[in-house]
Scaffold this active site. Structure first.
Site, PDB file in Angstrom:
ATOM      1  N   ASN A   1       0.636  14.590   2.751  1.00 28.27           N
ATOM      2  CA  ASN A   1       1.697  13.724   2.268  1.00 28.27           C
ATOM      3  C   ASN A   1       1.721  13.744   0.739  1.00 28.27           C
ATOM      4  O   ASN A   1       0.766  14.216   0.127  1.00 28.27           O
ATOM      5  CB  ASN A   1       1.534  12.287   2.816  1.00 28.27           C
ATOM      6  CG  ASN A   1       0.193  11.663   2.480  1.00 28.27           C
ATOM      7  OD1 ASN A   1      -0.231  11.658   1.334  1.00 28.27           O
ATOM      8  ND2 ASN A   1      -0.479  11.112   3.479  1.00 28.27           N
TER       9      ASN A   1
ATOM     10  N   ASP B   1     -13.231   5.710   3.562  1.00 26.34           N
ATOM     11  CA  ASP B   1     -12.027   5.751   4.392  1.00 26.34           C
ATOM     12  C   ASP B   1     -11.268   7.061   4.242  1.00 26.34           C
ATOM     13  O   ASP B   1     -10.673   7.546   5.203  1.00 26.34           O
ATOM     14  CB  ASP B   1     -11.111   4.575   4.055  1.00 26.34           C
ATOM     15  CG  ASP B   1      -9.888   4.544   4.955  1.00 26.34           C
ATOM     16  OD1 ASP B   1     -10.064   4.495   6.178  1.00 26.34           O
ATOM     17  OD2 ASP B   1      -8.763   4.603   4.426  1.00 26.34           O
ATOM     18  N   ASP B   2     -11.275   7.651   3.039  1.00 28.26           N
ATOM     19  CA  ASP B   2     -10.584   8.930   2.846  1.00 28.26           C
ATOM     20  C   ASP B   2     -11.150  10.003   3.774  1.00 28.26           C
ATOM     21  O   ASP B   2     -10.423  10.878   4.240  1.00 28.26           O
ATOM     22  CB  ASP B   2     -10.722   9.401   1.393  1.00 28.26           C
ATOM     23  CG  ASP B   2     -10.170   8.399   0.407  1.00 28.26           C
ATOM     24  OD1 ASP B   2      -9.006   8.020   0.551  1.00 28.26           O
ATOM     25  OD2 ASP B   2     -10.928   7.984  -0.489  1.00 28.26           O
TER      26      ASP B   2
ATOM     27  N   GLU C   1     -13.544   4.479  -1.843  1.00 29.92           N
ATOM     28  CA  GLU C   1     -12.133   4.809  -1.695  1.00 29.92           C
ATOM     29  C   GLU C   1     -11.635   5.611  -2.897  1.00 29.92           C
ATOM     30  O   GLU C   1     -11.831   5.224  -4.053  1.00 29.92           O
ATOM     31  CB  GLU C   1     -11.310   3.528  -1.561  1.00 29.92           C
ATOM     32  CG  GLU C   1      -9.843   3.745  -1.284  1.00 29.92           C
ATOM     33  CD  GLU C   1      -9.574   4.258   0.133  1.00 29.92           C
ATOM     34  OE1 GLU C   1      -8.537   4.911   0.338  1.00 29.92           O
ATOM     35  OE2 GLU C   1     -10.402   3.998   1.027  1.00 29.92           O
ATOM     36  N   ASP C   2     -10.996   6.743  -2.605  1.00 26.17           N
ATOM     37  CA  ASP C   2     -10.299   7.552  -3.614  1.00 26.17           C
ATOM     38  C   ASP C   2     -11.188   7.965  -4.781  1.00 26.17           C
ATOM     39  O   ASP C   2     -10.830   7.802  -5.955  1.00 26.17           O
ATOM     40  CB  ASP C   2      -9.049   6.815  -4.111  1.00 26.17           C
ATOM     41  CG  ASP C   2      -7.921   6.891  -3.088  1.00 26.17           C
ATOM     42  OD1 ASP C   2      -8.011   7.709  -2.163  1.00 26.17           O
ATOM     43  OD2 ASP C   2      -6.948   6.139  -3.210  1.00 26.17           O
TER      44      ASP C   2
ATOM     45  N   TYR D   1       0.851  -1.196   0.000  1.00 21.54           N
ATOM     46  CA  TYR D   1       0.000   0.000   0.000  1.00 21.54           C
ATOM     47  C   TYR D   1       0.877   1.232   0.000  1.00 21.54           C
ATOM     48  O   TYR D   1       1.977   1.229  -0.545  1.00 21.54           O
ATOM     49  CB  TYR D   1      -0.992  -0.049   1.184  1.00 21.54           C
ATOM     50  CG  TYR D   1      -2.182   0.839   0.902  1.00 21.54           C
ATOM     51  CD1 TYR D   1      -3.050   0.524  -0.147  1.00 21.54           C
ATOM     52  CD2 TYR D   1      -2.414   1.996   1.617  1.00 21.54           C
ATOM     53  CE1 TYR D   1      -4.122   1.350  -0.471  1.00 21.54           C
ATOM     54  CE2 TYR D   1      -3.484   2.822   1.307  1.00 21.54           C
ATOM     55  CZ  TYR D   1      -4.334   2.493   0.266  1.00 21.54           C
ATOM     56  OH  TYR D   1      -5.374   3.317  -0.049  1.00 21.54           O
TER      57      TYR D   1
ATOM     58  N   ARG E   1      -9.284  10.251  -7.592  1.00 19.38           N
ATOM     59  CA  ARG E   1      -8.335  11.034  -6.795  1.00 19.38           C
ATOM     60  C   ARG E   1      -7.468  10.067  -6.006  1.00 19.38           C
ATOM     61  O   ARG E   1      -7.722   9.782  -4.852  1.00 19.38           O
ATOM     62  CB  ARG E   1      -9.069  11.981  -5.846  1.00 19.38           C
ATOM     63  CG  ARG E   1      -8.169  13.052  -5.232  1.00 19.38           C
ATOM     64  CD  ARG E   1      -8.694  13.506  -3.898  1.00 19.38           C
ATOM     65  NE  ARG E   1      -8.652  12.430  -2.914  1.00 19.38           N
ATOM     66  CZ  ARG E   1      -9.056  12.546  -1.653  1.00 19.38           C
ATOM     67  NH1 ARG E   1      -9.552  13.682  -1.230  1.00 19.38           N
ATOM     68  NH2 ARG E   1      -8.984  11.526  -0.800  1.00 19.38           N
TER      69      ARG E   1
ATOM     70  N   LYS F   1      -6.089  -1.951  -0.443  1.00 17.14           N
ATOM     71  CA  LYS F   1      -6.839  -1.622   0.771  1.00 17.14           C
ATOM     72  C   LYS F   1      -7.424  -2.885   1.403  1.00 17.14           C
ATOM     73  O   LYS F   1      -7.349  -3.098   2.625  1.00 17.14           O
ATOM     74  CB  LYS F   1      -7.959  -0.642   0.418  1.00 17.14           C
ATOM     75  CG  LYS F   1      -8.351   0.292   1.536  1.00 17.14           C
ATOM     76  CD  LYS F   1      -7.350   1.417   1.677  1.00 17.14           C
ATOM     77  CE  LYS F   1      -7.788   2.424   2.699  1.00 17.14           C
ATOM     78  NZ  LYS F   1      -6.905   3.599   2.761  1.00 17.14           N
TER      79      LYS F   1
END
Length: 543
Positions: free
Chosen positions: A404, A264-265, A241-242, A99, A152, A170
């Site tokens: 990050n 989760d984001d 996710e994303d 990951y 994204r 994930k």
């Protein structure tokens, strides 16, 4: 791919080619005769541990982590048990390979390193046939679907079908970190097109070569997918996710009170932040409801964290209005305040009757926050003047630089400790090295979601609630924070060490499961011993 009912009779090369049943050199002499494997393998019969040592040797010989990623995915395609034995033998080493951060490189090159489909690819053109297509998946008892549009991905932006590495990785962390059985996990790339013109023109690109549809069309596609997923896999948890930020916020709001789902984001990132804040406030012996929180960044991550902090404040006794009053956000256009006309519907609840300002230092001086959180992706945005002002306002300022990768962090750990004379309670979105200041060594924390979502998912897997609430994530955050010892807190650690991540995640999952039962949210009978019950469900990489 074979169905589960077919697998028991697989013979010879068919069995060797099935990653679930394949044992490779670990097939016994009796099994080799029974399954027609004689002559298809070297004569030596090895243990799983012997096979693991060979894998570790192969990995040590690789030049970089992307090559190790490719090797490990190939291993998962050949022998799933050995793959998870490898990951679970040293999660601290292997999570960053399967990951973040290595998965970013893997996604950038996904179309070029593609070997074998490890999930499902649904396109917008299948919208009226989603249920029919989902029935092609061989496993019928799917408990979790991780679905991404690729809109994204990490810091990479819209990479369309190349984003499939994210739901794959994930869900692998569900198993590697919390032992959720892998056969009940399904990664899906919902291919709605991509804004990335370079990818659309790449002859190796594997996805739709179309621009994404309008938000209304995205909603219609998502509606069809959610309905089909729950028809084919009743009670499945949909993990978004994303997705593009606006899509992510909108879809979570659309479904969170209707189906079992989470993002989760938004919620995982929020919960890991709340976990670090919980530890920091335990150190300070203060309540969340007493804090004044300032954000630099007001996108989906910042708004999600702000919303969950507001929920935590309400759980501490504040009204919703009182909680919102203690939170401020600053974006590229300045302070989110009531005179602005460019705010979206999720920003508006945080707009107060403040004086407009585009100067973060000015906002710090005026608002006097106890907590400063960066989710801006703007490197160096927490300047020496800003950090020193936080230190002047607070004996122990709480500063989280969560952007990050490393070169996007609002400040470094070393800067935070030096500019506050070692008084800061600091965490980042990346893992900074230890900092020695005036003879004392500090261990800066990393707010990494993998401490949250596997534990939450294990609790959901066990208890099968009908909904996942912010309160449930806050309980996970508290369960994680409570595993940081006093000695670790004295070294500046805000998160528990990850050397024994499985035990840490199971402990957190047990706490969350207890909460789910206490709140009457579970749809299964409460066992006498919840930990023993959950431990009996855990996946173990054994032949």
């Amino acid at each position: 791919m074979t169905t589960p009912s077919d697998r028991s009779s697989e013979m010879g090369y068919q069995r060797l080619g099935d990653p679930v049943l394949n044992k490779g050199t670990a097939f016994s002499a009796e099994e080799r005769q029974r399954y027609g494997l004689e002559g298809l393998l070297p004569v030596s019969v090895e243990t799983l541990d012997q096979q693991l040592q060979r894998v570790l040797g192969h990995l040590d010989a690789k030049d970089n982590d992307l090559e190790r990623y490719i090797y490990l995915i190939g291993l998962a395609d050949r022998n799933e048990t050995l793959f998870y034995k490898t990951l679970m033998s040293d999660p601290v080493r292997f999570v960053p390979i399967v990951y973040d951060p290595t998965v970013a490189d893997a996604c950038l090159n996904f179309d070029h390193i593609f070997r074998r489909s490890r999930g499902m690819y649904l396109t917008r053109d299948m919208k009226d046939r989603f249920a029919e297509v989902l029935r092609n998946w061989p496993q019928k008892d799917v408990r979790f679907i991780c679905v991404s549009s690729g809109g994204r991905i990490l810091g990479l932006g819209d990479i369309g079908a190349n984003g499939m590495g994210i739901p794959i990785g994930k869900l692998q962390l569900y198993t590697a970190c919390a032992a959720v059985p892998p056969q009940q996990l399904l990664p899906i790339l919902l291919d709605i097109g991509t804004t990335n013109e370079k990818l659309r023109n790449d002859p190796m690109y594997l996805g739709l070569r179309q621009e994404p549809p309008t938000p209304d069309e995205v909603d219609a596609i998502a509606d069809a997918f959610v309905a089909a997923a729950n028809e084919v896999f009743p009670g499945v948890c949909v993990h978004f996710e994303d997705w593009k930020g606006t899509d992510a916020m909108r879809l979570l709001a659309r479904y969170r009170d209707k189906i079992l789902c989470y993002n989760d984001d938004i919620q995982g990132t929020s919960a890991i932040t709340v976990a670090g804040l919980t530890t920091a406030l335990q150190i300070k012996k203060e309540k969340m409801s007493e804090q004044r929180v300032l954000f630099l960044g007001a996108g989906s991550a910042g708004l999600g964290i702000a919303g969950m902090i507001a929920s935590a404040m309400q759980m501490d006794g504040l009204s919703k209005e009182q909680a919102l009053e203690q939170i401020r956000l600053v974006d590229v256009n300045g302070l989110i305040e009531s005179s602005r006309t460019d705010l979206n519907e999720w920003q508006k609840p945080f707009a107060h009757a403040d004086h407009p300002s585009k100067d973060l230092l000015d906002v710090v001086k005026t608002f006097k926050p106890t907590i400063l959180i960066g989710v801006s992706t703007t490197a160096g945005a927490f300047t020496e003047a800003v950090v020193k002002e936080m230190a002047a306002l607070n004996q122990q300022p709480i500063i989280f630089a969560l952007s990050n990768p490393t070169d996007h962090a609002e400040c470094s750990a070393e800067q935070a400790y030096q500019w506050t004379d070692g008084r800061v309670l600091f965490a980042a979105g990346v893992q900074f090295d230890d900092v020695t200041y005036k003879g004392k060594t500090y261990h800066p924390g990393q707010a990494n979601n993998f401490l949250i979502f596997p534990a939450t998912s294990l609790a959901v897997y066990a208890t099968r609630p009908q909904r996942i609430t912010d309160a449930l994530f806050i309980e996970t955050a508290r369960a994680v924070a409570n595993q940081v010892t006093d000695a670790q807190r004295a070294q500046g650690m805000l998160y528990p060490p990850t050397e024994n991540v499985l035990d840490m995640e199971v402990t957190a999952a047990v706490h969350v499961a207890e909460y789910i039962f206490d709140q009457g949210m579970a749809t299964v009978e409460r066992p006498a011993n919840i930990r023993q019950w959950i431990e009996g469900m855990l996946y173990r990489p054994e032949y």
